[in-house]
Design an enzyme around this catalytic site. Structure first.
Site, PDB file in Angstrom:
ATOM      1  N   GLU A 122       0.841  -1.192   0.000  1.00  0.00           N
ATOM      2  CA  GLU A 122       0.000   0.000   0.000  1.00  0.00           C
ATOM      3  C   GLU A 122       0.876   1.242   0.000  1.00  0.00           C
ATOM      4  O   GLU A 122       1.831   1.328   0.753  1.00  0.00           O
ATOM      5  CB  GLU A 122      -0.906  -0.015   1.236  1.00  0.00           C
ATOM      6  CG  GLU A 122      -1.835   1.146   1.359  1.00  0.00           C
ATOM      7  CD  GLU A 122      -2.779   1.291   0.189  1.00  0.00           C
ATOM      8  OE1 GLU A 122      -2.673   2.337  -0.498  1.00  0.00           O
ATOM      9  OE2 GLU A 122      -3.602   0.402  -0.041  1.00  0.00           O
ATOM     10  N   ASP A 173      -6.118   2.841  -7.401  1.00  0.00           N
ATOM     11  CA  ASP A 173      -6.401   4.223  -7.789  1.00  0.00           C
ATOM     12  C   ASP A 173      -6.289   4.365  -9.302  1.00  0.00           C
ATOM     13  O   ASP A 173      -5.257   4.032  -9.884  1.00  0.00           O
ATOM     14  CB  ASP A 173      -5.406   5.154  -7.096  1.00  0.00           C
ATOM     15  CG  ASP A 173      -5.817   6.613  -7.141  1.00  0.00           C
ATOM     16  OD1 ASP A 173      -6.470   7.021  -8.131  1.00  0.00           O
ATOM     17  OD2 ASP A 173      -5.477   7.336  -6.202  1.00  0.00           O
ATOM     18  N   LYS A 179      -6.445  11.817 -14.122  1.00  0.00           N
ATOM     19  CA  LYS A 179      -5.823  12.876 -14.921  1.00  0.00           C
ATOM     20  C   LYS A 179      -4.684  12.305 -15.763  1.00  0.00           C
ATOM     21  O   LYS A 179      -3.873  11.519 -15.275  1.00  0.00           O
ATOM     22  CB  LYS A 179      -5.274  13.984 -14.016  1.00  0.00           C
ATOM     23  CG  LYS A 179      -6.337  14.763 -13.282  1.00  0.00           C
ATOM     24  CD  LYS A 179      -5.705  15.849 -12.436  1.00  0.00           C
ATOM     25  CE  LYS A 179      -6.766  16.619 -11.662  1.00  0.00           C
ATOM     26  NZ  LYS A 179      -6.156  17.618 -10.765  1.00  0.00           N
ATOM     27  N   ASP A 187     -14.058  -0.059 -10.012  1.00  0.00           N
ATOM     28  CA  ASP A 187     -15.371   0.564 -10.192  1.00  0.00           C
ATOM     29  C   ASP A 187     -15.297   1.697 -11.220  1.00  0.00           C
ATOM     30  O   ASP A 187     -16.217   2.487 -11.328  1.00  0.00           O
ATOM     31  CB  ASP A 187     -15.919   1.081  -8.864  1.00  0.00           C
ATOM     32  CG  ASP A 187     -15.069   2.172  -8.245  1.00  0.00           C
ATOM     33  OD1 ASP A 187     -13.834   2.138  -8.422  1.00  0.00           O
ATOM     34  OD2 ASP A 187     -15.628   3.063  -7.579  1.00  0.00           O
ATOM     35  N   THR A 193     -15.425  -5.632  -0.098  1.00  0.00           N
ATOM     36  CA  THR A 193     -14.544  -4.785   0.705  1.00  0.00           C
ATOM     37  C   THR A 193     -15.215  -3.442   0.959  1.00  0.00           C
ATOM     38  O   THR A 193     -16.274  -3.132   0.386  1.00  0.00           O
ATOM     39  CB  THR A 193     -13.213  -4.544  -0.022  1.00  0.00           C
ATOM     40  OG1 THR A 193     -13.482  -3.784  -1.207  1.00  0.00           O
ATOM     41  CG2 THR A 193     -12.516  -5.848  -0.388  1.00  0.00           C
TER      42      THR A 193
END
Length: 159
Positions: A15, A65, A69, A101, A138
């Protein structure tokens, strides 16, 4: 959920967001999970430098993520740099599980893996339209569902 269900398997969480690292560590401590570890690090860097050849049974890349942009696309997990990492580290028969998603990022993933011969697409499914029994939801997954986002699930197997 998986770590509790499968104590014989070791889970490593990579992470890059410190608050997420701390949240995960706290959750695992409270559940007394001894088969989990997390590191605060860039995933590409870690995976290029540390796992041995053919040492990974499965990758689970969940809701990474999308860096929407254009100037930030270099920060995405899914980019050509990931392919030799997976090819080198994933065992034959190993699995790559992906959930997102963001449909635009899903399209990037599909295109990235489309011409790769060492991976075979096994599952391409919309979980928001047709949930799968036993699927683990999750926090990010639930937030996406609550917002009405699509949930794309891809699973590949290494040939």
């Amino acid at each position: 959920h998986e770590a509790a269900r499968r104590p014989e398997i070791n889970f490593l969480d990579i992470e890059n967001v410190r608050t997420e690292v701390m949240r995960a560590k706290d959750k695992w401590r409270r559940r007394f999970l001894l088969n989990t570890r997390t590191i605060h690090c860039d995933a590409h860097y870690f995976l290029e430098e540390y796992p041995g050849d053919l040492s990974v049974d499965a990758y689970h890349i969940l809701f990474s993520d999308p860096w929407p942009k254009n100037k930030h696309h270099k920060r995405r997990v899914f980019q050509p740099r990931l392919l030799p990492i997976i090819e080198r580290t994933l065992k034959p028969g190993g699995r790559l599980h992906i959930k997102t998603d963001v449909t635009e990022y899903y399209d990037v993933m599909k295109e990235l893996f489309a011409s790769i011969e060492f991976l075979e697409l096994k599952i391409d499914h919309r979980l928001d339209l047709e949930p799968v029994e036993g699927d683990i939801v999750t926090n990010f997954h639930q937030k996406a569902l609550d917002k009405g986002h699509p949930i794309h699930w891809l699973e590949y197997t290494k040939k």
